[in-house]
Design an enzyme around this catalytic site. Sequence first.
Site, PDB file in Angstrom:
ATOM      1  N   GLU A 131      47.104 -21.209 -53.386  1.00 58.25           N
ATOM      2  CA  GLU A 131      46.579 -20.470 -52.233  1.00 58.25           C
ATOM      3  C   GLU A 131      46.825 -18.958 -52.371  1.00 58.25           C
ATOM      4  OE1 GLU A 131      44.815 -21.676 -49.785  1.00 58.25           O
ATOM      5  OE2 GLU A 131      45.049 -20.329 -48.084  1.00 58.25           O
TER       6      GLU A 131
ATOM      7  N   THR B  60      28.634 -17.721 -46.407  1.00 62.50           N
ATOM      8  CA  THR B  60      30.019 -17.757 -46.888  1.00 62.50           C
ATOM      9  C   THR B  60      30.595 -19.175 -46.888  1.00 62.50           C
ATOM     10  OG1 THR B  60      32.135 -16.591 -46.764  1.00 62.50           O
ATOM     11  CG2 THR B  60      31.147 -17.300 -44.668  1.00 62.50           C
TER      12      THR B  60
END
Length: 544
Positions: A361, A491
Amino acid sequence: MVSKRVLAAGAFALSSWASVQGALVQKQGLTVPSYAVGNASTVRTMFTNSWNAYREYAWGHDDLQPISKTYNDGRNGWGASIADALGTMVIMGLEADFLQAVNYTAYIDFSTSQTPDTVSVFETTIRYVAGFLSAYELSGFVHPILVEKAKEVADKLMYAWVGNNSLPYGYVDFSTNSPTITTTNIAEAGTLTLEYTKLTQYTGNQTYATNAVKAAAYIASLPDPLPGLAPQGIDPTSGQFTDAYITWGGGSDSYFEYLIKYPRLTNTNNPIFVETWQAAVDSSIKYLVRESTVGNWTYVADRDDNGNIVHVGSHLECFHAGNWMLGGKLLNNQTYVDIGLKLADACWNTYASTATGIGPEVFAYFSSDGNYTGQGTPTADQLAFYQEHGFFITASDYILRPEVLESNFYAWRITGDTKYLDNAAAAIQSLNEYLYVNASGGYAGTNDVNNVNSSLIDDTESFWFAEVLKYLYLTFDDPNHISLDKFVFNTECHPFLAPPAGAYATPTFKTNTQGFKAVGGPLPEISPNSFLPKSINSILGLSG
Ligand SMILES: *[C@@H]1O[C@H](CO)[C@@H](O)[C@H](O)[C@H]1NC(C)=O
Ligand SMILES: *[C@@H]1O[C@H](CO)[C@@H](O)[C@H](O)[C@H]1NC(C)=O
Ligand SMILES: *[C@@H]1O[C@H](CO)[C@@H](O)[C@H](O)[C@H]1NC(C)=O
Ligand SMILES: *[C@@H]1O[C@H](CO)[C@@H](O)[C@H](O)[C@H]1NC(C)=O
Ligand SMILES: *[C@@H]1O[C@H](CO)[C@@H](O)[C@H](O)[C@H]1NC(C)=O
Ligand SMILES: *[C@@H]1O[C@H](CO)[C@@H](O)[C@H](O)[C@H]1NC(C)=O
Ligand SMILES: *[C@@H]1O[C@H](CO)[C@@H](O)[C@H](O)[C@H]1NC(C)=O
Ligand SMILES: *[C@@H]1O[C@H](CO)[C@@H](O)[C@H](O)[C@H]1NC(C)=O
Ligand SMILES: *[C@@H]1O[C@H](CO)[C@@H](O)[C@H](O)[C@H]1NC(C)=O
């Protein structure tokens, strides 16, 4: 690039705008080699496995929990996974699943949240509104219910714009039709232009496009700490930035992404979008691009409120590589493409370097100008990992995000280098080896990408269906199918039909009469159905 387009009204600096319409993005004549095409059906099976589990344990809810075999509702309980999966089903040819999902969609009640939460304007727009409108186009305009449902939820979200504010508040209470009056960020306020110009196109109601476009144009019109690089926080009440933190990562990311995608999608004659995107990338190259002291990997650093360079990167940020390549092709600037490719390699390195072959992440690195990461001193383990791989992990989880595979998809379609197919094939193997729960559960996230025995995260995010599996599938599908020369992806990886590249659509323009500050010129009026193709099949790249 010479433009043959004649201006409708006003004279603006149009050279870069015009180029957006003209240049081809994909490598021409590209085909997937026969040794690799089988990966597409592997990905299709991953989708159907996950979808069967979702249908069995979570139908109508937002997310499947693949391990406990239940569901959660983090997106107001309207079935976010269904909205997000619709387009993927069309693209994969899963017609029965698609029709069942459209049928469900027809009965969603958007008049109220199905949970006690307020409703995120950004999250709801990029998933539900975009999911419905993209599926409407992909399935050949024969399910107008998808436009109706997009309009239904959008009409509630429009309450986020209050009085003369250019910017929407981030959250709306659907029971009172009023927004939560608090600060937002440039991603939430500035990532609405693609979706709402499409909704305006199909409904004929100008309000959606006007609101979304004025928000993005307004952000672009404010003075920035570095040219083009708007900081993250912004207050719709005052119209002022609330900090000076610059990043291509979460909270800012897709505002920058849409600055180049919106003009490609609409032929707008307002140059502020392309010019701001270009300024943002130029400033990033000048002030933020760094090479790691180990491995010489290329990263885009953050810059904090005090002007310090922060040597961090993230999975979310890794969309930048594909976005710079796309903009570089559209603007005919190979420098942007080349740096984009280096960014993609560095992002892929965060996958290739871990025990699972999946990237973390958040990560950090050092460069010749220092080692400030905005966090504490790295541990001995982190330093050892850095010496080997040129980055170190600062948040080790992976929640089924797409961005690294998204940029890898752009790199494949733009260069035709088969190493990107190998990357995608390796990712497919890793996902199946480490994140597959079992035949009845589908796929989960992991708490530690660098531990093959890590505990899993009991959630299948809706973007697994919308993004990860769609980008992977399209990487191995015929490159003429959903070509980057015919579609602009939102997106959340929902493709929208764009005007033909190399040709010029002829939109009409109207003068701004909305009472907000016009920046750079009048706003586009999108006439309903002005971009409809003669044959949906030819646009989708299907024969006929
Ligand atoms: C997937 O692609 C890789 C090459 O990138 C290839 O080695 C592999 O055999 C392919 N898998 C299938 C199932 O076709
Ligand atoms: C699938 O995994 C779950 C969670 O670990 C477990 O409860 C279930 O029994 C498994 N089902 C099968 C068919 O293996
Ligand atoms: C949804 O499916 C049900 C069951 O087949 C059918 O009765 C209903 O008419 C369908 N609704 C829509 C809007 O297609
Ligand atoms: C257009 O949409 C806005 C926002 O939902 C709404 O207030 C307005 O009434 C609509 N206009 C028309 C003509 O339907
Ligand atoms: C909105 O702008 C108009 C035109 O400039 C102005 O007359 C009006 O007072 C403004 N309304 C608010 C609530 O600020
Ligand atoms: C491309 O962008 C680079 C980096 O900003 C710039 O130096 C160069 O002049 C641009 N090239 C063209 C052809 O616009
Ligand atoms: C490191 O990368 C930069 C930018 O990609 C390049 O200009 C430079 O030559 C590389 N340095 C080494 C030592 O490879
Ligand atoms: C970071 O840089 C400072 C100053 O050069 C140095 O004292 C420190 O040891 C470095 N820390 C790491 C982890 O490299
Ligand atoms: C992971 O678990 C397997 C089975 O329990 C074990 O054999 C293996 O050593 C473990 N690997 C690591 C790196 O802990």
